[in-house]
Scaffold this motif. Structure first.
Motif, short mmCIF file in Angstrom:
data_model
loop_
_atom_site.label_atom_id
_atom_site.label_comp_id
_atom_site.label_asym_id
_atom_site.label_seq_id
_atom_site.Cartn_x
_atom_site.Cartn_y
_atom_site.Cartn_z
N SER A 1 2.74 10.55 -7.86
CA SER A 1 1.82 11.37 -8.17
C SER A 1 2.13 11.89 -9.52
O SER A 1 3.27 12.45 -9.88
CB SER A 1 1.54 12.42 -7.18
OG SER A 1 0.33 12.96 -7.36
N ILE A 2 1.08 11.89 -10.44
CA ILE A 2 1.03 12.78 -11.70
C ILE A 2 0.07 13.72 -11.75
O ILE A 2 -0.95 13.51 -11.30
CB ILE A 2 1.15 11.85 -12.62
CG1 ILE A 2 1.98 10.62 -12.90
CG2 ILE A 2 1.10 12.53 -14.13
CD1 ILE A 2 1.76 9.34 -13.58
N ALA A 3 0.61 14.72 -12.38
CA ALA A 3 -0.58 16.15 -12.89
C ALA A 3 -0.32 16.23 -14.28
O ALA A 3 0.78 16.46 -14.77
CB ALA A 3 -0.19 17.22 -11.96
N ILE A 4 -1.43 16.39 -15.00
CA ILE A 4 -1.49 16.65 -16.46
C ILE A 4 -2.26 18.01 -16.80
O ILE A 4 -3.36 18.11 -16.41
CB ILE A 4 -1.92 15.59 -17.15
CG1 ILE A 4 -1.35 14.21 -16.97
CG2 ILE A 4 -1.99 15.88 -18.54
CD1 ILE A 4 -1.85 13.07 -17.54
N SER A 5 -1.70 18.92 -17.63
CA SER A 5 -2.48 20.00 -17.99
C SER A 5 -2.22 20.27 -19.67
O SER A 5 -0.75 20.41 -19.80
CB SER A 5 -2.13 21.26 -17.46
OG SER A 5 -2.81 22.32 -17.89
N PRO B 1 -3.51 -1.60 -5.11
CA PRO B 1 -3.87 -0.57 -5.97
C PRO B 1 -4.05 0.82 -5.23
O PRO B 1 -4.35 1.00 -4.35
CB PRO B 1 -5.23 -0.97 -6.58
CG PRO B 1 -5.86 -1.92 -5.38
CD PRO B 1 -4.56 -2.44 -4.68
N PHE B 2 -3.50 1.84 -6.13
CA PHE B 2 -3.88 3.27 -5.73
C PHE B 2 -3.74 4.15 -7.08
O PHE B 2 -3.19 3.44 -7.95
CB PHE B 2 -2.70 3.67 -4.84
CG PHE B 2 -1.07 3.90 -5.41
CD1 PHE B 2 -0.44 5.13 -5.22
CD2 PHE B 2 -0.57 2.98 -6.24
CE1 PHE B 2 0.87 5.17 -5.69
CE2 PHE B 2 0.65 3.01 -6.95
CZ PHE B 2 1.26 4.36 -6.59
N GLY B 3 -4.60 5.15 -7.10
CA GLY B 3 -4.62 5.85 -8.28
C GLY B 3 -5.98 5.18 -9.06
O GLY B 3 -5.96 4.10 -9.45
N ILE B 4 -6.98 6.02 -9.42
CA ILE B 4 -8.19 5.79 -10.14
C ILE B 4 -8.58 6.72 -11.02
O ILE B 4 -8.32 7.97 -11.06
CB ILE B 4 -9.37 5.38 -9.31
CG1 ILE B 4 -10.42 4.89 -9.82
CG2 ILE B 4 -9.57 6.60 -8.18
CD1 ILE B 4 -11.35 4.14 -8.79
N PRO C 1 0.74 -1.53 -0.22
CA PRO C 1 -0.02 -0.07 -0.08
C PRO C 1 0.82 1.19 0.07
O PRO C 1 1.79 1.54 0.74
CB PRO C 1 -0.95 -0.08 1.24
CG PRO C 1 -1.15 -1.61 1.62
CD PRO C 1 0.64 -2.17 1.18
N THR C 2 0.54 2.12 -0.91
CA THR C 2 1.46 3.32 -1.11
C THR C 2 0.35 4.68 -0.87
O THR C 2 -0.51 4.72 -1.70
CB THR C 2 1.92 3.47 -2.61
OG1 THR C 2 2.89 2.17 -2.92
CG2 THR C 2 2.75 4.49 -2.66
N GLY C 3 0.70 5.35 -0.06
CA GLY C 3 -0.23 6.60 0.22
C GLY C 3 0.00 7.95 -0.66
O GLY C 3 1.25 8.52 -0.53
N SER C 4 -0.61 7.82 -1.64
CA SER C 4 -0.53 9.19 -2.37
C SER C 4 -1.95 9.23 -3.18
O SER C 4 -2.54 8.45 -3.37
CB SER C 4 0.57 9.21 -3.49
OG SER C 4 0.29 8.21 -4.38
N ALA C 5 -1.90 10.56 -3.81
CA ALA C 5 -3.04 10.68 -4.76
C ALA C 5 -2.65 11.18 -6.17
O ALA C 5 -1.48 11.91 -6.57
CB ALA C 5 -3.76 11.80 -4.18
N GLY C 6 -3.31 10.65 -7.16
CA GLY C 6 -2.97 10.78 -8.32
C GLY C 6 -1.87 10.04 -9.23
O GLY C 6 -1.26 10.30 -10.01
N ALA C 7 -1.90 8.80 -8.65
CA ALA C 7 -0.80 7.83 -9.24
C ALA C 7 -1.22 7.51 -10.52
O ALA C 7 -0.52 6.78 -11.33
CB ALA C 7 -0.85 6.63 -8.25
N LEU C 8 -2.59 7.69 -11.09
CA LEU C 8 -3.22 7.15 -12.52
C LEU C 8 -3.64 8.32 -13.11
O LEU C 8 -4.78 8.96 -12.20
CB LEU C 8 -3.87 6.05 -12.50
CG LEU C 8 -4.29 5.31 -13.68
CD1 LEU C 8 -3.32 4.96 -14.39
CD2 LEU C 8 -5.32 4.36 -13.45
N GLN C 9 -3.40 8.81 -14.15
CA GLN C 9 -4.27 10.34 -14.85
C GLN C 9 -4.46 9.78 -16.29
O GLN C 9 -3.77 9.10 -16.79
CB GLN C 9 -3.12 11.25 -14.78
CG GLN C 9 -2.79 11.75 -13.07
CD GLN C 9 -3.93 12.36 -12.34
OE1 GLN C 9 -5.15 12.52 -13.03
NE2 GLN C 9 -3.83 13.08 -11.41
#
Length: 393
Positions: free
Chosen positions: A137-141, A387-390, A85-93
């Motif tokens: 974590s990944i961010a996309i713009s 799993p993390f990131g959705i 388990p890996t604590g982060s948000a945005g692991a899949l974008q």
């Protein structure tokens, strides 16, 4: 390693609330081959974070919110997951044009780019170094991509910038990397809706201090730190975050590490130069434990906070000013849950929540700020893993 340390920090604070195991229950489905296309509304994808060979699991998303695995799932990501388990948000974008998925491979320090085919299946297009150790974590713009690398084995964290070509190839932007202290423990990196600002949360040590980075995004893709950045978080453990879809100047950040029953969400106004100004009344209590992820309805009216240690979802109304009013909290079905990242469907009818402890997805029907879990929930993730990131499209 930092990723395990952060997860243990969340769990140790409230271990009695989340200890236990459960077997995921696959959602029953009456969808036959004849009507799957008729009621198909989109897809749901998860980063399985599997050790050895990382995979991405994909589902057809139906009109009633139910999920059925896409033929061929899980799909190879090319890299290696953390296997824990890996604590982060945005692991899949997903890219704004809906053509590609970008996934972190936390175990091999890589980013995978996968093409979304017409039937929802995935094909690996590119696999590149993340620009650091342990991407989380990944961010996309548009075509601009930033990755938060957590660091490992004494190496510092950073944010690293890339350009994504129309053909799905990632190329590093020279001079874009922003170094962070080894104690930063980044939780998420994200762009504002207009792409003018980039924000990153620093979860930090379990007792603090905690910070939020804020940057102005230049035309060349490089970042300029806002005056005063990093900003001291209002509470310990700023984690999941989201800009309001209807107002890119309003930022919401969950505060995860203040202890049992002391969770909260902070609200900020982001000025043109990137300065963060707390909105009156912030932070807003949710009376739960370890709110770690947030999702905001596309109409900007409601915010949902995932309380990892309480195994519940808190619902808030959002005023025009950005102030939050707590509606209530909804417990998730099952035992021993570890709810992680969450996402709403484009019509705000269903909320999908990853459970890293049981490798499943909880599905909740949304009616304004009221949540009701579907009878077939949780749904098993074919790829298993941690799993993390959705992504929900």
């Amino acid at each position: 390693m930092h990723r395990i340390g952060r997860y243990l920090t969340i769990g140790a604070a409230t271990a009695a609330l989340i200890i236990g195991t459960t077997t995921s229950v696959a959602a029953s489905s009456d969808h036959g081959d004849g009507d799957r296309g008729h009621d198909l509304r989109g897809h749901v994808y998860t980063n399985d974070n599997t050790a050895g060979h990382n995979t991405i699991s994909g589902f057809d998303r139906h009109a009633d919110g139910s999920l059925t695995p896409i033929d061929g799932t899980p799909f190879a990501a090319g890299g290696i997951g953390a296997g824990a388990p890996t604590g982060s948000a945005g692991a899949l974008q997903e890219t704004p044009d809906g053509r590609y998925l970008l996934a972190v491979d936390a175990g091999s320090d890589q980013i995978s780019v996968l093409r979304i085919k017409h039937d929802g299946s995935l094909r690996l297009v590119d696999l590149v170094w993340s620009g650091g150790r342990t991407p989380i974590s990944i961010a996309i713009s548009d075509h601009l991509v930033y990755v938060a690398n957590e660091g490992a084995a004494g190496t510092g964290s950073n944010y690293a910038g890339f350009r994504l070509s129309d053909g799905g190839r990632l190329r590093a932007i020279a001079g874009s990397t922003v170094a962070l202290p080894a104690t930063a423990l980044p939780g998420q990196v994200l762009f504002s809706g207009d792409g003018r600002h980039l924000v990153g949360t620093r979860v930090g040590p379990s007792a603090g201090p905690s910070f939020i980075d804020s940057f102005v995004v230049g035309h060349d893709g490089r970042l300029t730190a806002a005056p005063g950045s990093p900003f001291a978080a209002q509470k310990i453990g700023p984690f999941g975050s989201a800009f309001r879809p209807t107002d890119p100047t309003q930022l919401f950040v969950s505060n995860a590490h203040d202890g049992a029953g002391a969770g909260s969400v902070s609200a900020y106004h982001v000025t043109p130069n990137g300065t963060l100004q707390p909105i009156t009344g912030s932070p807003f209590a949710d009376n739960q434990t370890a709110p770690c992820w947030v999702a905001i309805s596309h109409d900007g009216a409601h915010l949902f906070a995932v309380n990892t240690a309480s195994s519940s979802i808190s619902s808030y109304g959002i005023a025009h000013s950005g102030a939050l009013s707590l509606i209530g909290s909804t417990p998730l079905a099952g035992s021993g849950l570890k709810p992680f990242d969450a996402a709403l469907d484009p019509n705000d009818r269903f909320l999908y929540v990853i459970d890293a402890g049981t490798a499943s997805i909880n599905v909740l029907k949304v009616d304004g700020g009221t949540l009701t879990e579907l009878a077939g929930s949780p749904v098993s993730i074919p790829g298993g893993g941690s799993p993390f990131g959705i992504v929900v499209d």
